[in-house]
Scaffold this motif. Structure first.
Motif, PDB file in Angstrom:
ATOM      1  N   ASN A  15       0.858  -1.169   0.000  1.00 37.42           N
ATOM      2  CA  ASN A  15       0.000   0.000   0.000  1.00 37.42           C
ATOM      3  C   ASN A  15       0.904   1.232   0.000  1.00 37.42           C
ATOM      4  OD1 ASN A  15      -2.315   1.530   0.019  1.00 37.42           O
ATOM      5  ND2 ASN A  15      -3.253   0.449   1.737  1.00 37.42           N
ATOM      6  N   VAL A  16       0.412   2.337  -0.558  1.00 34.11           N
ATOM      7  CA  VAL A  16       1.236   3.528  -0.731  1.00 34.11           C
ATOM      8  C   VAL A  16       0.574   4.711  -0.043  1.00 34.11           C
ATOM      9  CG1 VAL A  16       2.325   5.073  -2.392  1.00 34.11           C
ATOM     10  CG2 VAL A  16       2.010   2.659  -2.975  1.00 34.11           C
ATOM     11  N   TRP A  17       1.357   5.461   0.723  1.00 32.80           N
ATOM     12  CA  TRP A  17       0.876   6.709   1.324  1.00 32.80           C
ATOM     13  C   TRP A  17       1.946   7.761   1.105  1.00 32.80           C
ATOM     14  CZ3 TRP A  17       2.219   9.680   5.822  1.00 32.80           C
ATOM     15  CH2 TRP A  17       1.285  10.682   6.135  1.00 32.80           C
ATOM     16  N   LEU A  18       1.619   8.777   0.306  1.00 32.04           N
ATOM     17  CA  LEU A  18       2.571   9.825  -0.021  1.00 32.04           C
ATOM     18  C   LEU A  18       3.867   9.199  -0.540  1.00 32.04           C
ATOM     19  CD1 LEU A  18       1.873  12.291   2.947  1.00 32.04           C
ATOM     20  CD2 LEU A  18       0.857  12.274   0.659  1.00 32.04           C
ATOM     21  N   MET A  20       5.723   6.877   0.845  1.00 34.80           N
ATOM     22  CA  MET A  20       6.024   5.717   1.674  1.00 34.80           C
ATOM     23  C   MET A  20       5.333   4.470   1.126  1.00 34.80           C
ATOM     24  SD  MET A  20       5.736   5.602   5.822  1.00 34.80           S
ATOM     25  CE  MET A  20       4.011   6.100   5.822  1.00 34.80           C
ATOM     26  N   LEU A  21       6.078   3.368   1.083  1.00 33.18           N
ATOM     27  CA  LEU A  21       5.530   2.064   0.714  1.00 33.18           C
ATOM     28  C   LEU A  21       5.325   1.254   1.990  1.00 33.18           C
ATOM     29  CD1 LEU A  21       7.865   1.163  -2.296  1.00 33.18           C
ATOM     30  CD2 LEU A  21       5.784   2.542  -2.300  1.00 33.18           C
ATOM     31  N   LEU A  22       4.174   0.622   2.127  1.00 31.46           N
ATOM     32  CA  LEU A  22       3.833  -0.131   3.336  1.00 31.46           C
ATOM     33  C   LEU A  22       3.482  -1.560   2.967  1.00 31.46           C
ATOM     34  CD1 LEU A  22       1.501   2.564   4.890  1.00 31.46           C
ATOM     35  CD2 LEU A  22       3.730   1.922   5.805  1.00 31.46           C
ATOM     36  N   LEU A  23       4.006  -2.515   3.720  1.00 33.75           N
ATOM     37  CA  LEU A  23       3.642  -3.912   3.509  1.00 33.75           C
ATOM     38  C   LEU A  23       3.906  -4.694   4.781  1.00 33.75           C
ATOM     39  CD1 LEU A  23       6.354  -5.889   1.574  1.00 33.75           C
ATOM     40  CD2 LEU A  23       6.748  -3.563   2.357  1.00 33.75           C
ATOM     41  N   GLY A  24       3.237  -5.833   4.876  1.00 33.81           N
ATOM     42  CA  GLY A  24       3.472  -6.742   5.980  1.00 33.81           C
ATOM     43  C   GLY A  24       4.540  -7.755   5.594  1.00 33.81           C
ATOM     44  N   LEU A  33       5.141  -4.670  10.344  1.00 36.33           N
ATOM     45  CA  LEU A  33       4.830  -3.745   9.262  1.00 36.33           C
ATOM     46  C   LEU A  33       6.126  -3.073   8.838  1.00 36.33           C
ATOM     47  CD1 LEU A  33       2.528  -2.155   7.665  1.00 36.33           C
ATOM     48  CD2 LEU A  33       2.994  -0.356   9.327  1.00 36.33           C
ATOM     49  N   LEU A  34       6.414  -3.100   7.538  1.00 36.66           N
ATOM     50  CA  LEU A  34       7.588  -2.424   7.004  1.00 36.66           C
ATOM     51  C   LEU A  34       7.164  -1.177   6.259  1.00 36.66           C
ATOM     52  CD1 LEU A  34       9.672  -5.394   5.548  1.00 36.66           C
ATOM     53  CD2 LEU A  34       9.935  -4.279   7.775  1.00 36.66           C
ATOM     54  N   ALA A  35       7.907  -0.112   6.460  1.00 36.33           N
ATOM     55  CA  ALA A  35       7.705   1.137   5.732  1.00 36.33           C
ATOM     56  C   ALA A  35       9.009   1.493   5.038  1.00 36.33           C
ATOM     57  CB  ALA A  35       7.278   2.251   6.681  1.00 36.33           C
ATOM     58  N   LEU A  36       8.924   1.791   3.735  1.00 35.39           N
ATOM     59  CA  LEU A  36      10.095   2.138   2.945  1.00 35.39           C
ATOM     60  C   LEU A  36       9.851   3.481   2.267  1.00 35.39           C
ATOM     61  CD1 LEU A  36       9.494  -1.124   2.699  1.00 35.39           C
ATOM     62  CD2 LEU A  36      11.414  -1.052   1.112  1.00 35.39           C
ATOM     63  N   ARG A  37      10.866   4.327   2.255  1.00 33.51           N
ATOM     64  CA  ARG A  37      10.752   5.563   1.483  1.00 33.51           C
ATOM     65  C   ARG A  37      10.812   5.230   0.000  1.00 33.51           C
ATOM     66  NH1 ARG A  37      10.910  10.532   3.780  1.00 33.51           N
ATOM     67  NH2 ARG A  37      11.801  10.770   5.874  1.00 33.51           N
ATOM     68  N   ARG A  38       9.870   5.763  -0.766  1.00 34.54           N
ATOM     69  CA  ARG A  38       9.803   5.432  -2.188  1.00 34.54           C
ATOM     70  C   ARG A  38      11.016   5.970  -2.942  1.00 34.54           C
ATOM     71  NH1 ARG A  38       4.257   6.609  -5.207  1.00 34.54           N
ATOM     72  NH2 ARG A  38       4.693   8.679  -4.345  1.00 34.54           N
ATOM     73  N   MET A  56      -2.710  -6.944   4.681  1.00 35.35           N
ATOM     74  CA  MET A  56      -2.350  -5.713   3.984  1.00 35.35           C
ATOM     75  C   MET A  56      -2.873  -4.518   4.777  1.00 35.35           C
ATOM     76  SD  MET A  56      -3.374  -4.535   0.137  1.00 35.35           S
ATOM     77  CE  MET A  56      -2.907  -2.918  -0.508  1.00 35.35           C
ATOM     78  N   PRO A  57      -2.032  -3.532   5.084  1.00 35.25           N
ATOM     79  CA  PRO A  57      -2.477  -2.411   5.910  1.00 35.25           C
ATOM     80  C   PRO A  57      -3.434  -1.488   5.163  1.00 35.25           C
ATOM     81  CG  PRO A  57      -0.253  -2.029   5.118  1.00 35.25           C
ATOM     82  CD  PRO A  57      -0.619  -3.428   4.715  1.00 35.25           C
ATOM     83  N   ALA A  58      -4.289  -0.814   5.912  1.00 33.19           N
ATOM     84  CA  ALA A  58      -5.168   0.218   5.368  1.00 33.19           C
ATOM     85  C   ALA A  58      -4.665   1.574   5.854  1.00 33.19           C
ATOM     86  CB  ALA A  58      -6.609  -0.008   5.819  1.00 33.19           C
ATOM     87  N   ILE A  59      -4.944   2.626   5.082  1.00 33.55           N
ATOM     88  CA  ILE A  59      -4.481   3.962   5.425  1.00 33.55           C
ATOM     89  C   ILE A  59      -5.675   4.904   5.434  1.00 33.55           C
ATOM     90  CG2 ILE A  59      -2.928   5.845   4.816  1.00 33.55           C
ATOM     91  CD1 ILE A  59      -1.325   3.747   3.211  1.00 33.55           C
ATOM     92  N   GLY A  60      -5.789   5.679   6.503  1.00 32.03           N
ATOM     93  CA  GLY A  60      -6.852   6.662   6.598  1.00 32.03           C
ATOM     94  C   GLY A  60      -6.332   7.946   7.184  1.00 32.03           C
ATOM     95  N   GLN A  61      -6.485   9.042   6.439  1.00 27.10           N
ATOM     96  CA  GLN A  61      -5.942  10.325   6.868  1.00 27.10           C
ATOM     97  C   GLN A  61      -4.449  10.142   7.153  1.00 27.10           C
ATOM     98  OE1 GLN A  61      -8.022  12.918   6.559  1.00 27.10           O
ATOM     99  NE2 GLN A  61      -9.706  11.556   6.076  1.00 27.10           N
ATOM    100  N   GLU A  62      -4.006  10.303   8.401  1.00 32.51           N
ATOM    101  CA  GLU A  62      -2.595  10.095   8.725  1.00 32.51           C
ATOM    102  C   GLU A  62      -2.429   8.946   9.714  1.00 32.51           C
ATOM    103  OE1 GLU A  62      -0.546  13.634   9.812  1.00 32.51           O
ATOM    104  OE2 GLU A  62      -1.046  14.663   7.946  1.00 32.51           O
TER     105      GLU A  62
END
Length: 216
Positions: A15-18, A20-24, A33-38, A56-62
């Motif tokens: 999943n993508v937020w701004l 940042m790439l997010l995945l389990g 949960l891993l977060a990677l700078r795109r 798979m994570p969900a993203i809402g607002q921040e």
């Protein structure tokens, strides 16, 4: 553009937020949960609390919503401060999350809502507090859910149900309709205010009328 090694085996789609790439990811029941700078995939952060299977994570607002041994809500600004800020984690005792959570804004009964699955039960949560608004027993294992402005579509075990989001109380949840599905649904349903699109593991693609569940 970029390539990197991950510390664990990827377990979910990305999943993508701004930026940042997010995945389990995880190995041998050890999930995170891993977060990677795109723009720099080697710049990574990890949220290590989840155990067991991670969705798979969900993203809402921040806020990032994680489904694992329980639901977690954490601050999405993982690269802006040391450590991870946990906003809430399962205050209502929902337990292990067994399908990807779905965030919905605006909410119907709350400002924003999070829909999660635990085994055969679907729970509507207040996304800001994690408190259960209502729960629905599907009667079999749920594999995926999808949400539009008014309804929740639930699939699993060769069935599909539609439940309206504006349920009267936690204990008086009723489905609008239920139909049989020809095969196991791959991924989640895709829905609009008029249609439901399903893809099954045997290669079938089905378009259903959201008003009554009939296959078109």
């Amino acid at each position: 553009v970029g390539q990197t090694n991950l510390p664990n085996t990827p377990l979910t789609p990305i999943n993508v937020w701004l930026n940042m790439l997010l995945l389990g990811a995880g190995d041998n029941g050890d999930s995170r949960l891993l977060a990677l700078r795109r723009d720099n995939l080697n710049d990574q952060r990890a949220f290590d609390l989840p155990v067991g299977a991670i969705q798979m994570p969900a993203i809402g607002q921040e806020t990032i919503y994680i489904g694992a041994d329980r639901p977690y809500a954490i601050d999405a600004n993982l690269f802006d401060r040391p450590g991870v800020e946990t906003i809430w984690t399962d205050p209502s005792g929902v337990g292990a999350i067994t399908a990807p959570p779905v965030y919905a804004y605006p909410g119907v009964r709350a400002l924003a809502e999070l829909y999660v699955v635990s085994g055969s039960r679907v729970h509507a949560l207040d996304a800001n507090t994690g408190v259960v608004i209502w729960s629905y027993d599907f009667g079999a294992t749920v594999s995926a859910i999808a949400v539009n402005e008014t309804s929740v579509v639930i699939v699993g075990s060769g069935q599909m149900h539609l439940v309206v989001r504006d349920q009267p109380t936690r204990d008086q949840v009723a489905r609008q309709w239920g139909v049989n599905v020809n095969g196991t649904v791959m991924g989640g349903p895709l829905i609009t205010d008029r249609f439901i699109l399903l893809v099954t593991e045997n290669g079938g693609i089905f378009l259903h009328d959201i008003a009554n569940g009939n296959a078109l």
